[in-house]
Design a protein around this motif. Structure first.
Motif, short mmCIF file in Angstrom:
data_model
loop_
_atom_site.label_atom_id
_atom_site.label_comp_id
_atom_site.label_asym_id
_atom_site.label_seq_id
_atom_site.Cartn_x
_atom_site.Cartn_y
_atom_site.Cartn_z
N GLU A 19 0.83 -1.21 0.00
CA GLU A 19 0.00 0.00 0.00
C GLU A 19 0.86 1.25 0.00
O GLU A 19 0.54 2.25 -0.67
CB GLU A 19 -0.93 -0.02 1.21
CG GLU A 19 -2.09 0.94 1.13
CD GLU A 19 -3.05 0.59 0.02
OE1 GLU A 19 -3.56 1.54 -0.62
OE2 GLU A 19 -3.27 -0.61 -0.25
N ASN A 72 2.18 1.70 -3.51
CA ASN A 72 1.13 2.20 -4.39
C ASN A 72 0.87 3.68 -4.15
O ASN A 72 0.66 4.46 -5.09
CB ASN A 72 -0.16 1.42 -4.18
CG ASN A 72 -0.02 -0.03 -4.66
OD1 ASN A 72 0.82 -0.33 -5.49
ND2 ASN A 72 -0.85 -0.91 -4.12
N THR A 73 0.87 4.06 -2.87
CA THR A 73 0.61 5.47 -2.54
C THR A 73 1.75 6.35 -3.02
O THR A 73 1.52 7.46 -3.55
CB THR A 73 0.43 5.62 -1.01
OG1 THR A 73 -0.61 4.74 -0.58
CG2 THR A 73 0.06 7.05 -0.65
N ALA A 95 1.33 6.77 -6.68
CA ALA A 95 0.30 7.75 -6.99
C ALA A 95 0.81 9.17 -6.79
O ALA A 95 0.52 10.08 -7.60
CB ALA A 95 -0.92 7.50 -6.12
N PHE A 106 -7.46 13.90 -10.54
CA PHE A 106 -6.87 12.74 -9.84
C PHE A 106 -7.83 12.18 -8.81
O PHE A 106 -8.01 10.96 -8.69
CB PHE A 106 -5.55 13.18 -9.16
CG PHE A 106 -4.91 12.09 -8.35
CD1 PHE A 106 -4.13 11.10 -8.97
CD2 PHE A 106 -5.09 12.02 -6.98
CE1 PHE A 106 -3.57 10.09 -8.22
CE2 PHE A 106 -4.52 11.01 -6.24
CZ PHE A 106 -3.74 10.04 -6.85
N LYS A 113 -10.63 10.36 -10.40
CA LYS A 113 -10.16 9.08 -10.93
C LYS A 113 -10.01 8.03 -9.82
O LYS A 113 -10.20 6.83 -10.04
CB LYS A 113 -8.82 9.30 -11.64
CG LYS A 113 -8.27 8.04 -12.31
CD LYS A 113 -6.97 8.36 -13.02
CE LYS A 113 -6.39 7.12 -13.68
NZ LYS A 113 -5.11 7.42 -14.38
N ASN A 114 -9.66 8.45 -8.62
CA ASN A 114 -9.44 7.54 -7.49
C ASN A 114 -10.49 7.73 -6.39
O ASN A 114 -10.21 7.54 -5.21
CB ASN A 114 -8.05 7.76 -6.89
CG ASN A 114 -6.93 7.45 -7.87
OD1 ASN A 114 -6.56 6.31 -8.06
ND2 ASN A 114 -6.41 8.50 -8.51
N SER A 115 -11.67 8.13 -6.77
CA SER A 115 -12.72 8.38 -5.78
C SER A 115 -13.19 7.07 -5.14
O SER A 115 -13.14 6.01 -5.75
CB SER A 115 -13.91 9.08 -6.45
OG SER A 115 -14.45 8.24 -7.46
N GLN A 120 -11.89 5.37 -2.75
CA GLN A 120 -10.83 4.47 -2.29
C GLN A 120 -10.09 5.03 -1.08
O GLN A 120 -9.00 4.62 -0.77
CB GLN A 120 -9.83 4.22 -3.43
CG GLN A 120 -10.47 3.57 -4.66
CD GLN A 120 -9.46 3.34 -5.77
OE1 GLN A 120 -8.26 3.48 -5.55
NE2 GLN A 120 -9.95 3.00 -6.95
N ASN A 144 -8.92 8.13 -0.74
CA ASN A 144 -7.79 8.93 -1.21
C ASN A 144 -8.08 10.41 -0.94
O ASN A 144 -9.18 10.91 -1.22
CB ASN A 144 -7.55 8.72 -2.69
CG ASN A 144 -7.24 7.26 -3.01
OD1 ASN A 144 -6.33 6.70 -2.40
ND2 ASN A 144 -7.97 6.67 -3.94
N TYR A 171 -0.45 13.73 -0.48
CA TYR A 171 -1.40 12.69 -0.88
C TYR A 171 -1.59 11.76 0.33
O TYR A 171 -0.63 11.19 0.85
CB TYR A 171 -0.90 11.92 -2.09
CG TYR A 171 -1.79 10.79 -2.50
CD1 TYR A 171 -3.16 10.97 -2.73
CD2 TYR A 171 -1.27 9.50 -2.66
CE1 TYR A 171 -3.96 9.93 -3.12
CE2 TYR A 171 -2.08 8.45 -3.05
CZ TYR A 171 -3.44 8.66 -3.27
OH TYR A 171 -4.25 7.62 -3.63
N LYS A 176 -3.59 8.44 2.08
CA LYS A 176 -4.30 7.19 1.80
C LYS A 176 -4.81 6.61 3.12
O LYS A 176 -4.05 6.46 4.08
CB LYS A 176 -3.37 6.18 1.12
CG LYS A 176 -3.99 4.82 0.83
CD LYS A 176 -5.03 4.90 -0.26
CE LYS A 176 -5.54 3.52 -0.64
NZ LYS A 176 -6.55 3.56 -1.71
#
Length: 480
Positions: free
Chosen positions: A38, A41-42, A45, A80, A83-85, A87, A89, A154, A156
């Motif tokens: 994770e 991935n973050t 992003a 952005f 696109k990643n709503s 989750q 974010n 950002y 997460k």
């Protein structure tokens, strides 16, 4: 605590420790891998956002307008987020003096932002924080646009990862309880089964200790416990044999004491009685001579008894001086005296002797021959026959004395070599015997590593056979 309980308890403790430790390690390792994934991935992003911003930096430099920069950065952030709503974010863009340009945070940003300290362009830092009841992963980088620094944060929400770990622990506790209960049940039966042979041996040992010497452990397994049970049974057999031998020796000793007491009492009673009679009555020559004769005869009887007892005692501790000799020659030397004994009852003495070389003490061998022939003569009727044989049988020398007398009952044969034992008490008393002759013969045979065999049949006579063998031969008495 019993042995099976120790096995069960320690195995359960070991199982719980190992099972729990291994399970915790698996859960934590799995959680760490998922969290690391994770984080990667973050960070990816965040780098994606940074790449998008860097792509439009040349255009922003052309316009060099703060409002235009904010509009472009806001559009990038919204695109952005859309696109990643859904989750978990969150994105925040802050300009100079920490003024927020864009933010979709639904929580208050902490005042202390350690990840921003010493942050350099093209560098991304991350940190985990607990916000209210959630765990957040913060990733931060800074980008310079037209000599102005913009901070991109950002965030997460990784709370599901920790919730998953808690759920795994909850499931593990349930499995752990079920596994431990099942293991306890299995180990109970296993430990009881493993220690059952030991319990059988303990129970058998108690029964043996209570006098049941014939008890044995019934176990046929071939493992170490089976070997132990076999050795235990062998030990119990040896103990039983020793106990039986001790009991037999004690019985023989008690009979010896009883018999010698009786043997001494009879002549002493006669001696004391006649002495007292002679002391308290007037002198009568006939009565006086009769009393003196009784006292003399009974005294001689006591003397003979004491002599034989002394011989029996000395033979027990004697170390005979062995010399090469021949049984045939020894019998020949004694022929005249043996025929004299036989002539008292007009008994025919037959000698069937062969050369029989023997290493022995001659005087003791003569004692055996004399006692066996004397007993044979006493057992025979008038004008009977006594036969003496000597022969070489392999490495052994055999002395055999046979009579045609009354014979010995089967139940008496095993006991005739005990001191004072008399199968025919009346005949022995009439011949002034005390039942010591065969005991002396046995002691002498033992000194010469001999085997004594007895064959007898009532009404047909008796054969006593002495086999002088090798030093490792055991003493045996057998009857047919």
């Amino acid at each position: 605590m019993k042995f099976w309980q120790k096995i069960c308890l320690f195995s359960i403790i070991t199982f719980i420790v190992i099972f729990n430790a291994a399970s915790i390690m698996v859960i934590e390792r799995n959680h760490s891998k998922m969290l690391l994934q994770e984080i990667n991935n973050t960070l990816s992003a965040n780098m994606s956002i940074n790449s998008s911003v860097n792509a439009i930096v040349p255009i922003l430099r052309i316009y060099d307008s703060i409002d235009y920069e904010k509009t472009v950065l806001t559009n990038i952030a919204q695109e952005f987020v859309e696109k990643n709503s859904g989750q978990g974010n969150y994105l925040e863009i802050a300009g100079e003096q920490n003024k927020t340009i864009y933010s979709n945070l639904d929580f208050d940003m902490p005042a202390d932002r350690e990840e921003q300290k010493g942050l350099q362009p093209d560098e991304i830092k991350y940190i985990l924080r607990d916000i209210d009841s959630r765990t957040m992963l913060f990733t931060t980088n800074v980008t310079d646009i037209n000599q102005k620094s913009y901070v991109f944060t950002y965030v997460k929400d990784v709370t599901p990862l920790y919730a998953e770990r808690v759920e795994q622990y909850r499931l593990f506790v349930q499995i752990d309880i079920a596994a431990c209960l099942l293991y306890m049940i299995v180990m109970f039966f296993i430990s009881k089964g493993l220690t059952k042979p030991i319990e059988n041996m303990v129970r058998t040992a108690k029964e043996i200790a209570q006098g049941q010497f014939s008890e044995r452990v019934q176990l046929k397994s071939r493992d170490e416990i089976g070997i132990l049970a076999t050795n235990f049974n062998e030990m119990a057999s040896v103990v039983e044999d020793k106990i039986i031998e001790l009991e037999r020796n004690n019985s023989a000793q008690q009979r010896f004491i009883n018999n010698i007491t009786h043997e001494l009492k009879t002549p002493l009673t006669s001696i004391i009685g006649y002495a007292n009679y002679m002391r308290t009555t007037k002198y009568d020559e006939a009565a006086f001579l009769e009393g003196v004769n009784v006292i003399y005869n009974e005294g001689k009887r006591l003397e003979a008894l004491s002599t034989k007892l002394m011989d029996l005692i000395l033979l027990t501790d004697r170390n005979p001086l062995m010399k090469p000799d021949n049984l045939k020659d020894i019998v020949s030397e004694m022929e005249s005296s043996l025929r004299l004994i036989a002539s008292a009852k007009a008994i025919e003495l037959e000698l069937l002797c062969e050369d029989s070389p023997l290493v022995a003490e001659k005087d003791l061998i003569k004692v055996i021959i004399f006692n066996l022939v004397d007993n044979a003569v006493k057992a025979s009727s008038e004008k009977g026959r006594v036969t003496i044989r000597t022969a070489k049988r392999g490495d052994d020398c055999v002395l055999e004395v046979t009579d045609e007398g009354k014979g010995i009952a089967e139940e008496h044969i095993a006991s005739i070599f005990e001191p004072f034992y008399m199968a025919d008490k009346a005949r022995t008393r009439n011949n002034n015997g005390a039942g010591l002759g065969l005991s002396i013969c046995r002691s002498i045979a033992e000194l010469h590593h001999g085997v004594i065999e007895v064959s007898s049949e009532l009404g047909h006579g008796t054969t006593i056979r002495v086999i002088f063998g090798q030093p490792n031969r055991a003493i045996e008495v057998s009857g047919t």
